[in-house]
Scaffold this motif. Structure first.
Motif, PDB file in Angstrom:
ATOM      1  N   ASN A  16       0.846  -1.188   0.000  1.00 26.06           N
ATOM      2  CA  ASN A  16       0.000   0.000   0.000  1.00 26.06           C
ATOM      3  C   ASN A  16       0.884   1.241   0.000  1.00 26.06           C
ATOM      4  OD1 ASN A  16      -2.322  -1.610   0.158  1.00 26.06           O
ATOM      5  ND2 ASN A  16      -2.278  -1.618   2.399  1.00 26.06           N
ATOM      6  N   ARG A  60      -6.370   0.196  -1.944  1.00 22.89           N
ATOM      7  CA  ARG A  60      -7.090  -0.829  -1.199  1.00 22.89           C
ATOM      8  C   ARG A  60      -8.595  -0.565  -1.284  1.00 22.89           C
ATOM      9  NH1 ARG A  60      -4.900   2.709   2.311  1.00 22.89           N
ATOM     10  NH2 ARG A  60      -6.246   3.657   3.890  1.00 22.89           N
ATOM     11  N   SER A  73     -11.368   0.108   0.369  1.00 18.93           N
ATOM     12  CA  SER A  73     -11.889   0.612   1.640  1.00 18.93           C
ATOM     13  C   SER A  73     -12.706   1.865   1.350  1.00 18.93           C
ATOM     14  CB  SER A  73     -10.732   0.916   2.607  1.00 18.93           C
ATOM     15  OG  SER A  73      -9.810   1.804   2.018  1.00 18.93           O
ATOM     16  N   SER A  74     -13.500   2.279   2.309  1.00 15.30           N
ATOM     17  CA  SER A  74     -14.507   3.324   2.062  1.00 15.30           C
ATOM     18  C   SER A  74     -13.904   4.630   1.572  1.00 15.30           C
ATOM     19  CB  SER A  74     -15.343   3.558   3.320  1.00 15.30           C
ATOM     20  OG  SER A  74     -14.514   3.911   4.415  1.00 15.30           O
ATOM     21  N   GLU A  75     -12.733   5.004   2.112  1.00 16.29           N
ATOM     22  CA  GLU A  75     -12.175   6.300   1.732  1.00 16.29           C
ATOM     23  C   GLU A  75     -11.709   6.341   0.280  1.00 16.29           C
ATOM     24  OE1 GLU A  75      -8.646   4.196   3.726  1.00 16.29           O
ATOM     25  OE2 GLU A  75     -10.823   4.264   3.902  1.00 16.29           O
ATOM     26  N   LYS A  76     -11.428   5.178  -0.320  1.00 17.58           N
ATOM     27  CA  LYS A  76     -10.997   5.147  -1.723  1.00 17.58           C
ATOM     28  C   LYS A  76     -12.177   5.299  -2.686  1.00 17.58           C
ATOM     29  CE  LYS A  76      -6.713   4.572  -0.566  1.00 17.58           C
ATOM     30  NZ  LYS A  76      -5.735   5.670  -0.718  1.00 17.58           N
ATOM     31  N   GLY A  93      -8.902  -5.708  -0.262  1.00 14.61           N
ATOM     32  CA  GLY A  93      -9.490  -5.032   0.887  1.00 14.61           C
ATOM     33  C   GLY A  93     -10.890  -5.518   1.180  1.00 14.61           C
ATOM     34  N   ASP A  94     -11.455  -4.984   2.250  1.00 14.89           N
ATOM     35  CA  ASP A  94     -12.732  -5.458   2.762  1.00 14.89           C
ATOM     36  C   ASP A  94     -13.893  -5.251   1.787  1.00 14.89           C
ATOM     37  OD1 ASP A  94     -11.407  -6.153   5.065  1.00 14.89           O
ATOM     38  OD2 ASP A  94     -11.983  -4.336   6.162  1.00 14.89           O
ATOM     39  N   LEU A  95     -13.804  -4.232   0.947  1.00 15.13           N
ATOM     40  CA  LEU A  95     -14.921  -3.911   0.061  1.00 15.13           C
ATOM     41  C   LEU A  95     -14.750  -4.460  -1.350  1.00 15.13           C
ATOM     42  CD1 LEU A  95     -15.666  -0.222   1.135  1.00 15.13           C
ATOM     43  CD2 LEU A  95     -16.695  -2.341   1.968  1.00 15.13           C
ATOM     44  N   SER A 118     -11.216   9.757  -4.101  1.00 15.64           N
ATOM     45  CA  SER A 118     -11.135   9.495  -2.658  1.00 15.64           C
ATOM     46  C   SER A 118     -11.938  10.514  -1.854  1.00 15.64           C
ATOM     47  CB  SER A 118      -9.676   9.522  -2.197  1.00 15.64           C
ATOM     48  OG  SER A 118      -8.906   8.575  -2.893  1.00 15.64           O
TER      49      SER A 118
END
Length: 366
Positions: A14, A201, A203-206, A233-235, A275
């Motif tokens: 990352n 990754r 993730s929500s911020e991306k 990543g999680d999403l 982002s």
């Protein structure tokens, strides 16, 4: 030999971790030896590389896994390694926990570096702890560093800090027509495909959810367009399902976590980063070095625009506005001189490492 300890959560490929590894690869190994202290035993291409080069990777439990184990593990580590390290270098996105730096101070590591690589954190608890710890950090650290002015003010407020930019291996990302053709062939891309890229990754911020919306609008104007997404990543699964639901799966390539981002960027025609927040994104420097036109959220630091082909768009604008900009601008033609511009603006890792080596070599009273 001066021994340095890098402290970070993990060594995934990352942004922040890529900066760490760039320093690691280019530091003068006749003078410096680097080890790592992590909060997970997760194996990655970076941990494998570090071990193969002779570095030791120590692991203590993360706070989420074991609150008491985290603090006891840190104290035991620094007590056991008292006098071994000349410097510690802590890289992070917030000051939610400054325990590693506290124990480095307590056990008298001479040089204690805290390095800001972000400008935001999620959760009320994390934000409260960040602001509570901020006044303390200058008392236990010898060097306050940030990748940008925004990231520095997030970590240190009005206290003075030094900017150490997110240096990259400029030659690795320099545009190369031969590499471009090879990578596009590997990915089964046609010469007339408009290839939109993103690395980050899931993730929500991306904001991959919005990125898929943007791509859907691009497809309406250009049915030859392709979206390359590198990262994990999680999403990830949620994003795949959205692409499938919109009928975009044949045109969205999920490439996974990659260690050849420099090569992938050669295949792209532009880079999109919607982002919801960033400091000074490492990957955006790389994309510009590869000569890619970049379409970036207005929540990203304006200091990250190093080329005139980097355009900021409102995160509140509808996806169709982003798509119109991408389709109207095309590929902007020549990409050949981007690497020289990036070097001239101080983002070559070779220049950055010289600064960091000077910091590691310094001595402070404690």
């Amino acid at each position: 030999m001066i021994k340095i300890l890098f402290i970070t959560h993990f060594l995934r490929p990352n942004g922040t971790e890529n900066f760490i590894m760039n320093v690691y690869r280019h530091i003068d190994t006749t003078k410096f030896h680097i080890d790592f202290l992590l909060y997970t035993d997760e194996e990655t291409c970076h941990t494998k590389e570090a071990r193969e080069k002779g570095s030791v990777i120590y692991v203590v439990p993360g706070r989420k896994e074991s609150f008491t184990g985290y603090y006891l593990g840190l104290e035991e580590f620094f007590k056991d390694h008292r006098g071994e390290y000349e410097a510690v270098h802590f890289c992070g996105g917030s000051l939610t926990s400054i325990a590693p730096l506290f124990y480095a101070w307590r056990y008298k590591v001479p040089v204690r570096v805290v390095h800001s690589h972000s400008s935001f954190t999620f959760g009320i608890h994390n934000k409260v702890m960040h602001y509570l710890n901020r006044p303390l950090i200058h008392k236990i650290c010898t060097h306050l560093l940030a990748c940008s002015d925004v990231a520095g003010k997030w970590f240190f407020g009005n206290r003075p800090f030094d900017i150490v930019k997110n240096g990259i291996d400029v030659e690795a990302f320099r545009f190369n027509e031969v590499f471009r053709n090879e990578e596009r062939q590997k990915l089964n891309l046609a010469p007339d495909n408009l290839v939109i890229g993103h690395v980050g990754r899931f993730s929500s911020e991306k904001n991959h959810d919005f990125l898929i919306d943007i791509f859907q609008e691009v497809r309406k104007s250009n049915d030859k367009s392709i979206l390359l997404l590198a990262g994990s990543g999680d999403l990830l699964e949620k994003t795949k399902k959205k692409a499938e639901h919109l009928g975009l799966s044949p045109y969205v390539h999920f490439l996974g976590q990659r260690h050849d981002v420099n090569r992938l960027m050669q295949a792209m025609d532009c880079f999109v980063m919607p982002s919801t927040f960033e400091g000074l994104p490492f990957v955006l420097i790389e994309a510009q070095c590869a000569g890619l036109p970049c379409y970036v959220s207005d929540k990203v630091s304006k200091a990250s625009a190093l080329l005139p082909t980097t355009k900021f768009l409102s995160i509140s604008s509808p996806a169709v506005i982003w798509a119109q900009n991408i389709c109207a601008d095309g590929t902007h033609g020549a990409r050949d001189n981007a690497a020289e511009v990036i070097t001239s603006k101080g983002y070559s890792i070779h220049d950055i490492v010289k600064t960091i080596e000077t910091i590691y070599s310094s001595k402070h009273n404690f």
